[in-house]
Scaffold this active site. Structure first.
Site, PDB file in Angstrom:
ATOM      1  N   ASP A 201      -8.197 -39.007 -26.940  1.00 12.48           N
ATOM      2  CA  ASP A 201      -7.171 -38.788 -27.955  1.00 12.48           C
ATOM      3  C   ASP A 201      -5.835 -39.246 -27.383  1.00 12.48           C
ATOM      4  O   ASP A 201      -5.760 -39.717 -26.242  1.00 12.48           O
ATOM      5  CB  ASP A 201      -7.108 -37.322 -28.399  1.00 12.48           C
ATOM      6  CG  ASP A 201      -6.727 -37.179 -29.874  1.00 12.48           C
ATOM      7  OD1 ASP A 201      -5.627 -37.637 -30.238  1.00 12.48           O
ATOM      8  OD2 ASP A 201      -7.519 -36.631 -30.651  1.00 12.48           O
ATOM      9  N   HIS A 275      -5.552 -42.373 -32.589  1.00 12.79           N
ATOM     10  CA  HIS A 275      -5.621 -41.345 -31.542  1.00 12.79           C
ATOM     11  C   HIS A 275      -5.896 -41.999 -30.185  1.00 12.79           C
ATOM     12  O   HIS A 275      -6.725 -41.522 -29.404  1.00 12.79           O
ATOM     13  CB  HIS A 275      -6.701 -40.312 -31.869  1.00 12.79           C
ATOM     14  CG  HIS A 275      -6.380 -39.449 -33.054  1.00 12.79           C
ATOM     15  ND1 HIS A 275      -5.395 -38.477 -33.019  1.00 12.79           N
ATOM     16  CD2 HIS A 275      -6.889 -39.425 -34.309  1.00 12.79           C
ATOM     17  CE1 HIS A 275      -5.332 -37.889 -34.197  1.00 12.79           C
ATOM     18  NE2 HIS A 275      -6.215 -38.449 -35.001  1.00 12.79           N
ATOM     19  N   GLU A 343      -7.547 -40.267 -39.327  1.00 12.67           N
ATOM     20  CA  GLU A 343      -6.093 -40.169 -39.277  1.00 12.67           C
ATOM     21  C   GLU A 343      -5.420 -41.423 -38.714  1.00 12.67           C
ATOM     22  O   GLU A 343      -4.487 -41.340 -37.914  1.00 12.67           O
ATOM     23  CB  GLU A 343      -5.668 -38.939 -38.480  1.00 12.67           C
ATOM     24  CG  GLU A 343      -6.156 -37.638 -39.080  1.00 12.67           C
ATOM     25  CD  GLU A 343      -5.734 -36.413 -38.306  1.00 12.67           C
ATOM     26  OE1 GLU A 343      -5.468 -35.365 -38.926  1.00 12.67           O
ATOM     27  OE2 GLU A 343      -5.672 -36.488 -37.056  1.00 12.67           O
ATOM     28  N   THR A 485      -8.149 -28.176 -29.089  1.00 14.47           N
ATOM     29  CA  THR A 485      -7.572 -27.374 -28.013  1.00 14.47           C
ATOM     30  C   THR A 485      -6.062 -27.527 -27.861  1.00 14.47           C
ATOM     31  O   THR A 485      -5.531 -27.392 -26.755  1.00 14.47           O
ATOM     32  CB  THR A 485      -8.273 -27.704 -26.682  1.00 14.47           C
ATOM     33  OG1 THR A 485      -8.176 -29.116 -26.431  1.00 14.47           O
ATOM     34  CG2 THR A 485      -9.728 -27.290 -26.710  1.00 14.47           C
TER      35      THR A 485
END
Length: 770
Positions: A201, A275, A343, A485
């Site tokens: 990411d 990402h 995204e 997370t």
């Protein structure tokens, strides 16, 4: 026994189990077997119990199980291949007619017989047997005086879904290898069979790729930011990057082998095309040439920097990703590779000459179609390596590559149904039900994260078949829970968010809906907590805490409590004292005067189960009065309670990118000096002050006169930090029955803000009039 006869027996056992609802409690197993019948008596392990198996593979399967007895009971078992015994034995027996993950477990006073077609079935039977045994078996020390007995039972079991998954985001928080292995143990114990690792990411690249060492030399490390993820500012030039970590290829081999021994398949996710700031920080030439700003590994949400993605017009990008996939294929022997696809901001693609040339050359109609081309091209390469492709449900915005498994995540995941309509397999992992980053209980008691609630009950009650046609349901492979997370800073943080919601996910995935019961599950959770304790797991007991709702009514406050546990009673006090087992029993909502301190908690069998909820209501002239507004929850402005620092805690009126109007009826002409509007500032969530507040007053409700206004300059309204604040008008010397508030939205977050360019919201919790 034939498969048809076995299915008939299975149905009969399910019916028996459903009639005897108390047996749901007595069997004390999570996930609940799909069919079972409790008998009289029990089997008791002792030092002389014989373990009879068929081959060496089964002996290896028993190693960790018999080790539990060695530690907890000082029983030293050596399973024997072949042989017979008249009593006091456990026997493995292969039945090739059973499905791969199915097992049959028969416990009598004399013996335990486990039947399965292979190692998976035997392994899952042992996980069931673990839970049927005393919880002390799971401890790390010798347990004196324990009767190692198992209730007599007949179980015939197989999972509802063959895909029972859990995703761990190790990019935003790097999970140390030892803790990841511990998680795998617990996934297997809950009969979860897929671990989806989000390895890539913007916040870190976590996998060693030998051909591209900068991916981990640079891409695995970020700057230090001692603040919540959503508030972290982007790196400065040449700033040190001490935070991060990655798995070496040797680590991955160890992790994969450990998981294979426990029948957990690991799915690597290599994000594309978005990402990807972590890989682009290492190899910036893979970004679009129109990107002029420096690219860094992002410590937080990144603002506009997160819209920097791979250049779809650059063939070097595809060669790079193919090289990465070559090494990934060698490290992960499972059937799937996840390509992300979510995204992806197309801002740079729309400006990039290379991307625009690619669109023209390929005859594509848009940048969205360009992503379809990107994913299709990489999917073909992955499939050429003998792997199946997975991706998030944004893949349905364009053409989904044939055979790609699509994970439905946005909202309730229904975008995945478009993939099913095209004949593609789907897995449901909806954010609104199965994302473990969300709060798991009343937010006043929970550590800070964002979004709303996904309680243990929400996870348990989720129905993946909802809104599906019969044809779409044929393509449903299973369900998956996800832990992102952003707000995890330690393995303990992660465990707290995972457990016990993982148990609810496991039962939802394994057990047929007809055989499940929330009431029965809750009772079994109590024993599961004891197992977690024995294992040293950090887990949440949020299901024991109380939700509240306080509404204004006739100048009073109407107080209501609820608890997702159906087997507790709620006790409360109204004098500020600690609620005890003999305090007033809550049965229905009740009215109290503003300024009353109400305290409440859940009790079971006279023992307090959860934390004490304290409601400190405020006394002011608007408390308990009527609010008129288009906002459905406008009554929160006069319910006497201030919210916490969490704008989704149920105490805020949320105005996202819009103005707000509210009229408060004070019920009579009232003199007042001060009007104070209580608000929240949370720059990470884009929550800020209104740009303008206008307050008007009226005696008759028709003719209003402005009595004050506050203009909030941009520098003041867009402050950093999370804190309560207010806008106040003082020394008004006014008299009115009706107070009208008009709030003007803050506007877009300014340059330099962590949400630069995005619309802001207003969060207001109380209008105080003195």
């Amino acid at each position: 026994m034939s498969k048809i006869c076995r299915k008939i027996a299975l149905i009969m056992l399910v019916m028996i189990g459903l009639v005897a609802t108390e047996s749901i409690v007595a069997i004390n197993v999570i996930p609940l077997p799909n069919s079972y019948q409790l008998k009289e008596g029990e089997f008791r392990f002792d030092a002389d119990t014989k373990w009879i198996i068929e081959n060496e593979a089964q002996a290896r399967l028993l190693d960790t199980f018999t080790e539990l007895f060695r530690i907890s009971a000082n029983y030293h078992y050596n399973p024997q291949i072949g042989g017979k015994a008249r009593r006091n034995y456990l026997l493995f027996k292969t039945d090739a007619t059973l499905d791969k993950e199915a097992y049959e477990l028969s416990v009598t006073k004399k013996s335990i017989v486990i039947e399965a077609s292979g190692d998976k079935g035997f392994y899952y039977a042992l996980q069931t047997l673990k839970q049927l045994l005393p919880v002390e078996l799971m401890g790390e020390h010798f347990a004196e005086g324990v009767s190692w007995s198992v209730p007599a039972v007949i179980i015939s079991d197989s999972p509802q879904f063959h895909y029972r998954g859990f995703m761990l985001d190790v990019s935003r928080y790097f999970m140390p290898k030892e803790d990841l292995l511990r998680l795998i143990d617990n996934l297997a114990f809950h009969k979860i069979n897929y671990l989806h690792l989000h390895l890539v990411d913007d916040n870190g690249w976590r996998l060693e790729i030998k051909k591209y060492p900068a991916l981990t030399d640079i891409g695995a490390w970020r700057v230090e930011r001692n603040s919540f993820f959503s508030m972290r500012t982007n790196p400065q030039h040449n700033e040190a990057t001490p935070v991060g970590g990655y798995y070496t290829q040797e680590d991955i081999k160890e992790i994969v082998a450990y998981a294979q021994e426990r029948f957990v398949e690991i799915i690597p996710e290599i994000e594309m095309p978005a990402h990807t700031n972590s890989s682009l920080a290492a190899y910036p030439e893979l970004a679009c040439p129109v990107v002029e700003k420096p690219i860094h590994v992002l410590p937080g949400i990144g603002g506009k920097n997160s819209s920097i993605i791979y250049c779809a017009g650059n063939d070097q990008v595809f060669h790079f990703l193919e090289d990465v996939i070559d090494e990934v294929v060698e490290l992960f022997p499972g059937q799937y590779i996840h390509v992300g696809g979510d995204e992806a901001n197309k801002e740079y693609w729309s400006k990039c000459p290379r991307c625009q040339q690619r669109i023209q050359e390929e005859g594509l109609e848009s940048e969205e179609a360009l992503q379809g081309y990107f994913i299709e091209r990489m999917s073909q390469y992955i499939k050429s390596k003998g792997k199946k492709v997975m991706g998030w449900d944004e893949l349905t915005n364009s053409k989904v590559p044939a055979g790609t498994t699509v994970m439905g995540w946005r909202g309730m995941g229904h975008a995945a149904l478009k993939a099913a309509d095209q004949g593609n397999p789907i897995i449901m992992t909806p954010a609104r039900a199965l994302y473990f980053i969300r709060y798991q209980g009343p937010q006043w008691f929970e550590p800070y994260t964002y979004f709303g609630n996904n309680t243990l009950q929400d996870v348990y009650a989720y129905n993946p078949f909802e809104a599906m046609t019969e044809q779409q349901a044929k393509h449903l492979q299973g369900i998956q829970g996800c832990l992102w997370t952003e707000f995890v800073t330690s393995p303990e943080d992660a465990e707290y968010l995972i457990f016990p919601r993982l148990a609810a996910l496991a039962e939802n995935a394994w057990t047929q809906k007809e055989g499940r019961s929330w009431e029965g599950f809750v009772k079994r959770v109590d024993k599961l907590f004891n197992i977690y304790e024995a294992n040293g797991l950090h887990y949440a007991t949020s299901l024991n805490n109380l939700f509240h709702q306080v509404k204004p009514v006739n100048q009073a406050l109407n107080v209501a409590f609820s608890c997702i546990r159906p087997d507790v009673e709620i006790r409360y006090t109204t004098d500020g004292s600690e609620p005890l087992a003999n305090s007033d029993l809550y049965s229905q909502a009740f009215n109290e005067e503003p300024s009353t301190v109400v305290r409440a908690a859940a009790f079971k069998n006279g023992v307090r189960m959860g934390q004490v909820l304290t409601l400190n209501s405020l006394k002011h002239k608007a408390a308990g009065e009527v609010v008129v507004s288009k906002e459905a929850n406008a009554w929160l402005l006069t319910n006497g309670l201030l919210g916490s620092e969490k704008n989704t805690d149920g105490e805020y009126v949320d105005l996202y990118n819009k103005d707000g109007e509210f009229t408060i009826d004070l019920n009579r002409s009232t003199a007042f000096e001060t009007i104070e509007l209580s608000l929240l500032n949370n720059n990470g969530g884009g929550v800020h002050l209104p740009s303008k507040l206008v307050v008007s007053a009226s005696i008759d409700g028709e003719h209003y006169e402005t009595i004050g206004e506050i203009n909030v300059e941009e520098q003041i309204r867009f402050q950093s930090g999370i804190y309560k604040t207010s806008l106040k008008l003082e020394k008004l010397g006014a008299q009115a029955r009706y107070i009208h508030l008009q709030l003007t939205k803050p506007g877009n977050c300014p340059v330099g803000h962590v949400r630069e360019g995005q619309p802001a919201r207003i969060a207001i919790d109380e209008l105080l009039i003195y």
